[in-house]
Design an enzyme around this catalytic site. Structure first.
Site, PDB file in Angstrom:
ATOM      1  CD1 TRP A 197      -2.847   1.737   0.763  1.00  0.00           C
ATOM      2  CD2 TRP A 197      -1.385   2.804   2.335  1.00  0.00           C
ATOM      3  NE1 TRP A 197      -3.603   3.203   1.060  1.00  0.00           N
ATOM      4  CE2 TRP A 197      -2.346   3.097   1.573  1.00  0.00           C
ATOM      5  CE3 TRP A 197      -0.273   2.964   2.985  1.00  0.00           C
ATOM      6  CZ2 TRP A 197      -2.486   4.820   2.215  1.00  0.00           C
ATOM      7  CZ3 TRP A 197      -0.171   4.325   3.070  1.00  0.00           C
ATOM      8  CH2 TRP A 197      -1.151   4.994   3.118  1.00  0.00           C
ATOM      9  CG  ASP A 364     -13.610   9.818  -0.912  1.00  0.00           C
ATOM     10  OD1 ASP A 364     -14.099   8.957   0.106  1.00  0.00           O
ATOM     11  OD2 ASP A 364     -12.731   9.747  -1.862  1.00  0.00           O
ATOM     12  CG  ASP A 365     -15.777   7.040   3.139  1.00  0.00           C
ATOM     13  OD1 ASP A 365     -16.788   6.222   4.305  1.00  0.00           O
ATOM     14  OD2 ASP A 365     -14.627   6.062   3.723  1.00  0.00           O
ATOM     15  NE  ARG A 441     -10.666   2.794   5.369  1.00  0.00           N
ATOM     16  CZ  ARG A 441     -11.244   3.632   4.876  1.00  0.00           C
ATOM     17  NH1 ARG A 441     -12.779   2.905   4.535  1.00  0.00           N
ATOM     18  NH2 ARG A 441     -11.526   4.963   4.637  1.00  0.00           N
ATOM     19  CE  LYS A 474     -10.931   6.468  -5.426  1.00  0.00           C
ATOM     20  NZ  LYS A 474      -9.994   7.808  -4.968  1.00  0.00           N
ATOM     21  CD1 TRP A 475     -16.081  -1.242  -6.294  1.00  0.00           C
ATOM     22  CD2 TRP A 475     -18.098  -0.964  -6.838  1.00  0.00           C
ATOM     23  NE1 TRP A 475     -16.418  -2.557  -6.061  1.00  0.00           N
ATOM     24  CE2 TRP A 475     -18.006  -2.165  -6.426  1.00  0.00           C
ATOM     25  CE3 TRP A 475     -18.942  -0.522  -8.369  1.00  0.00           C
ATOM     26  CZ2 TRP A 475     -19.142  -3.705  -6.104  1.00  0.00           C
ATOM     27  CZ3 TRP A 475     -19.966  -1.383  -7.510  1.00  0.00           C
ATOM     28  CH2 TRP A 475     -19.885  -3.034  -7.295  1.00  0.00           C
ATOM     29  CG  ASP A 476     -11.812   2.866  -2.013  1.00  0.00           C
ATOM     30  OD1 ASP A 476     -10.981   1.578  -2.010  1.00  0.00           O
ATOM     31  OD2 ASP A 476     -11.248   3.854  -1.655  1.00  0.00           O
ATOM     32  CG  MET A 477     -13.060  -4.473  -2.006  1.00  0.00           C
ATOM     33  SD  MET A 477     -11.291  -5.660  -1.694  1.00  0.00           S
ATOM     34  CE  MET A 477     -11.074  -7.121  -2.461  1.00  0.00           C
ATOM     35  CG  ASP A 546      -5.559   5.387  -0.890  1.00  0.00           C
ATOM     36  OD1 ASP A 546      -6.048   5.346  -1.854  1.00  0.00           O
ATOM     37  OD2 ASP A 546      -5.397   4.008  -0.403  1.00  0.00           O
TER      38      ASP A 546
END
Length: 739
Positions: A197, A364-365, A441, A474-477, A546
Site C-alpha cells: 500500500w 467521497d467517504d 480498517r 468511484k468504487w472502493d474496496m 493512495d
C-alpha cells in the site's frame, strides 16, 4: 490468415505482424509448444518438440517418464508423471489425482467468443482470429478446450481454457491455470512489479535460478504486493533492445505467475487463478471457464511490449464510452476534509474549484449511515441528512448549478460490524464459524457470492445514484479477504468461495454499468490493490495509489504505464506537506506528474493561496491543450528514477510523429553539474520540430527548429534543476520546414 494448420506435419502456426507462435501434435496426441518469437515462415515439429531426445511413448513406451520430463507441453497436467508445474489438477470421484490430455479436434474462426461471467477481450472478425484446440482425458471423460485469439495488429495472443466434465463421475478441480509456455532457457530474468500500500507497482528484475520463482497473490484481489504480470527478458534487455516474453492476467482476484527452470535447463512459465484455497466441484455436464491471459513478445525491448499492450487494451479490452473522450477535471475533497464535512463545506470547496476550472465534484467517504469515521456505517447505503441537509438531490443540484458534474464514492463489498446491515444479517459477512473474524480498517467483507447480499447492497446504492443523477462513481474496496468461510456454501464448495467472490463483484459492476451506460466509472482498492486488466473491462480508469506524493508517484506510474494506457491511471494533485510522506513539492511538479494520468485535484481548495489558484487555472488550460496527446499518443520511457537516476523522464508522441510532449522531473538536484541529455523517440526523422517550454521556470534559448533525426540521435539538453523541479516540452512538426 493469422492462423494456419499444416495437416502433413500436424502443426498450428499463429502469426501476428511481427511474431509467430507454434503448436505441434505428436502421433499419439500429445500437444506441445513449438515456438514463440519473431515471425518465421515455417516450423519443424520433431526438433521443436525434442522428440529425438525423448521419443514419445508410442515409440519407446518403457521410458514414458523420460518423455514427460522434457516434452514442452502446451498445457501440462498433474499426476501423470510430469513433475514440473502443472496447469490442470483433477481429482476423481474416488479421490485419486491425475489427468492426461490428448488431442481430439480443432476449429479456426474469425472473431472471438467471450467468457461467461468474466471480462474478456473483444474484436471484430477482421481484427481477430481464434483457434480452439479440443483435448480429452478419455479415462475421466474430461474435455478441455484451449483458446488462442490472435490480435495481429497489436502483436498479442489471448489465451483461455474451458474445462467440461463429459463423463459420469463428479470431479474436483484443484487448479485450472489459463496459460503455459515451455521454452529453452537463454539466460532469462523474470521481470515483475511489486510493492505494498502506498508504493504499488515498483519494477524488479530477478535472474532465474533452477527451481520455481513465483509472483502471486493470495489476498482475494490482484494486490499491490505483486502485480498479475510476468516478463521474461534476455540479458541486456532495456527499453529499446533485447527480447521480452510477457503475460498479463485479465482477472481481479488471487493469481499465480510462475517461472520454473528444470534440471534440463528448460523453462516453463504459467499463469492463472491462485491454486491455494481453490477447489472446484465439476458435476457431469458442467463447464468451468478460466480467465484470459494476454501474451505478447517484443524483440525491441520493453518499449515495444508497452506499446503493444497499450494499443491492445485501448482497442480490445476497455469498453467504456469514455475511453476516447477527454475526461472532466475533478475535485475530490477527501485529503482536504476526510470525514469532517457537511453540505455547505462541500459546496464551498466545489465553488472554489470551479473558479479554478474544475469540471466535476466528487463526494467521497462519509455521506451515508452513521459514517463519521471509518469505524461504523459501511453497508448502510442511505444518505446521512444531518451532513447533507435536504438529501442527496439538494447537494447534487447545488453542484450542477455551479456548472459542474457530480460524482459519488461507494464501497459496496464491505460492512462495518457497527452497522444496521451487519446487526440484521451477521451471517452475510465472510467469516469462520466459532472464530472472531479478523478486521481491517474495522470492516469485514460481505459474502457477495450470495445473490441476496448483492441485491441488498446494490439496490440502495443504485437508488441514490439515480436520485443524484450521478455522472461518476468511484468504487472502493479497502481490505483483503481472510477468514474464508461462507454460510451459503456447503462443506464441499468452500474452496469455490474466492473465485465466486470475484464473479459476484463482476456481476455487480456489470449491473451498475447496465443502469448507467454513460457513467464515468473509476475502480479503486486501497489505492492500487486491484489495478489489473479485469478492472479495465469495467472502468476506463483505476485509482493508482493512495500515495499522492508526486515523487513517489513517479515509480508507481512508471510501473503501471509499462502495461496500461496512461489515461487509465487516476492521478491527483494533493496538498503539501504530503499526507503520506510529508514531502513538500512544487505545485507545478505535482501537476506535471498527475497530468500523465486521469487528472484531478484532491484537497480543500478553499485553503489554497490565490497565487496557487492562478497556477491551477493555467494547469487546467494545459490539460485541455495537451492531454489529448496522452489519450492518443504512444508512450516512451526516456530515463527512469527507479534505476538510480537523479531524474525521471518520459514522453508521448502521436503515432504519425506530428506532435509530442516530454515531461522531465529532477528528483534530486546536484551541485556543480552540467545539463543532462535526453533522447526523444517516436519522432519523424525527416521532419523539423518547433520546441516550446510549456511548464517550468525560465527558458533557455534554443534553435527555432530541430530535425527529428538530430533530436533522436544527438539528444536534447535539459539544464540542471533543483530538487523536485520539473519541465514539460511540447514538440510540433513544422511541415513548412520539412526536409
Amino acid at each position: 490468415m493469422s492462423i494456419q494448420y499444416f495437416s502433413d506435419t500436424h502443426i498450428f502456426k499463429l502469426d501476428t505482424e511481427r511474431t509467430s507462435y507454434g503448436i505441434g501434435v505428436t502421433e499419439d496426441g500429445y500437444v506441445g509448444h513449438l515456438y514463440y518469437g519473431p515471425r518465421v515462415r515455417r516450423l519443424s515439429a520433431r526438433e521443436g518438440l525434442r522428440l529425438h531426445e525423448a521419443p514419445p511413448p508410442a515409440e519407446l513406451g518403457r521410458e514414458k517418464l523420460a518423455f514427460l520430463a522434457s516434452f514442452p507441453f502446451e498445457y501440462p497436467t498433474g499426476g501423470a508423471g510430469d513433475f514440473r508445474e502443472s496447469c490442470l489438477d483433477v481429482i476423481s470421484e474416488q479421490g485419486k489425482p491425475g489427468c492426461e490430455l490428448f488431442y481430439r479436434d480443432y476449429r479456426i474462426m474469425d472473431g472471438k467468443p467471450g467468457l461467461p461471467g468474466l471480462p474478456a477481450a473483444f474484436g471484430t472478425e477482421r481484427e481477430v482470429q481464434t483457434l480452439e484446440l479440443d483435448l480429452e482425458d478419455p479415462v475421466l471423460g474430461l474435455l478441455v478446450t484451449l483458446r488462442y485469439s490472435v490480435f495481429a495488429a497489436e502483436d498479442v495472443i489471448v489465451r483461455s481454457v474451458l474445462v467440461r466434465n463429459g463423463g459420469t463421475q463428479r470431479l474436483r478441480l484443484g487448479r485450472v491455470l489459463s496459460a503455459s509456455m515451455d521454452m529453452d532457457n537463454r539466460g532469462f530474468s523474470a521481470l515483475g512489479m511489486f510493492g505494498a500500500w502506498g508504493r504499488e507497482c515498483h519494477k524488479e528484475s530477478i535472474s532465474l535460478h533452477h527451481g520455481r520463482q513465483v509472483i502471486s497473490s493470495e489476498r482475494g484481489v490482484s494486490s499491490p504486493q505483486a502485480h498479475p504480470f510476468i516478463g521474461l527478458t534476455t540479458p541486456g534487455t532495456d527499453e529499446e533492445k533485447g527480447e521480452i516474453y510477457a503475460m498479463n492476467f485479465i482477472y481481479s482476484g488471487g493469481f499465480l505467475a510462475e517461472a520454473e527452470l528444470s534440471m534440463f535447463d528448460q523453462l516453463r512459465v504459467v499463469m492463472g487463478i491462485q491454486p491455494r484455497g481453490f477447489l472446484w466441484r465439476l458435476a457431469p455436464g458442467e463447464t468451468f471457464a478460466a480467465p484470459e491471459a494476454v501474451l505478447t513478445y517484443s524483440a525491441e525491448g520493453t518499449g515495444r511490449m508497452t506499446r503493444n499492450l497499450h494499443r491492445f487494451y485501448r482497442e480490445h479490452l476497455i469498453r467504456s464510452p469514455w475511453k476516447n473522450r477527454t475526461r472532466p477535471i475533478l475535485i475530490n475533497h477527501w485529503e482536504g476534509t476526510f470525514f469532517d464535512y457537511d453540505s455547505s463545506r462541500l459546496i464551498r470547496i466545489a465553488a472554489a474549484a470551479r473558479e479554478c476550472g474544475a469540471e466535476m465534484f466528487v463526494m467521497d467517504d462519509g455521506w451515508f449511515g452513521a459514517r463519521d469515521s471509518d469505524n461504523a456505517g459501511l453497508g448502510d447505503w442511505f444518505v446521512n441528512e444531518e451532513k447533507l441537509a435536504g438529501g442527496i438531490c439538494v447537494l447534487a443540484e447545488s453542484i450542477r448549478a455551479l456548472g459542474m458534474k457530480f460524482g459519488i464514492w461507494v464501497e459496496p463489498e464491505m460492512v462495518n460490524p457497527d452497522s444496521e446491515l451487519f446487526r440484521a444479517h451477521p451471517d452475510w459477512a465472510i467469516q469462520l464459524d466459532g472464530r472472531e473474524p479478523s478486521r481491517s480498517r474495522n470492516q469485514l467483507v460481505l459474502d457477495i457470492t450470495r445473490r441476496e447480499v448483492r441485491d441488498a447492497v446494490m439496490e440502495p446504492i443504485l437508488n441514490v445514484l439515480h436520485e443524484a443523477e450521478a455522472d461518476y462513481v468511484k468504487w472502493d474496496m479497502n481490505r483483503y479477504l481472510s477468514d474464508l468461510g461462507s454460510a451459503a456454501l456447503d462443506e464441499e464448495s468452500q474452496g469455490e468461495l474466492l473465485h465466486r467472490y470475484v464473479l459476484g463483484m463482476y456481476e455487480m459492476q456489470e449491473r451498475l454499468l447496465a443502469e448507467f451506460p454513460e457513467l464515468l466509472f473509476e475502480n479503486c482498492s486501497s489505492g492500487g490493490a486491484r489495478f489489473d486488466p479485469g478492472m479495465l473491462y469495467y472502468s476506463p480508469q483505476i485509482w493508482s495509489s493512495d500515495d499522492t506524493d508526486a515523487i513517489e508517484r513517479l515509480r508507481i506510474q512508471e510501473g503501471l504505464s509499462m502495461l496500461y494506457p496512461m489515461t487509465c491511471m487516476g492521478a491527483h494533485v494533493s496538498e503539501v506537506p504530503n499526507d503520506q510522506v510529508g514531502r513538500v513539492t512544487p505545485l507545478e511538479t505535482r501537476a506535471n506528474v498527475a497530468m500523465a494520468g486521469s487528472f484531478g485535484y484532491e484537497l480543500d481548495i478553499t485553503r489554497t493561496p490565490e497565487e496557487e489558484k492562478e497556477l491551477m487555472r493555467a494547469q487546467v488550460g494545459r490539460y485541455h491543450r495537451y492531454h489529448p496527446l496522452y489519450e492518443r499518443g504512444e508512450y516512451y520511457r526516456l530515463r527512469s528514477w527507479s534505476e538510480a537516476e537523479p531524474f525521471d523522464c518520459w514522453m508521448v508522441a502521436l503515432p504519425d510523429g506530428s506532435e509530442a510532449l516530454i515531461t522531465y522531473v529532477q528528483v534530486l538536484g546536484r551541485p556543480n553539474v552540467g545539463g543532462r541529455k535526453i533522447y526523444p523517440r517516436g519522432l519523424d526523422p525527416e521532419a523539423e520540430y518547433r520546441i516550446a517550454l510549456v511548464s517550468g521556470e525560465g527558458g533557455e534559448q534554443r534553435e527555432p527548429v530541430r530535425s527529428g533525426d538530430e533530436l533522436m540521435r544527438a539528444g536534447l539538453l535539459m539544464p540542471p534543476l533543483r530538487d523536485f523541479e520539473s519541465r514539460v516540452l511540447h514538440l510540433v512538426r513544422s511541415w513548412e520546414d520539412r526536409i
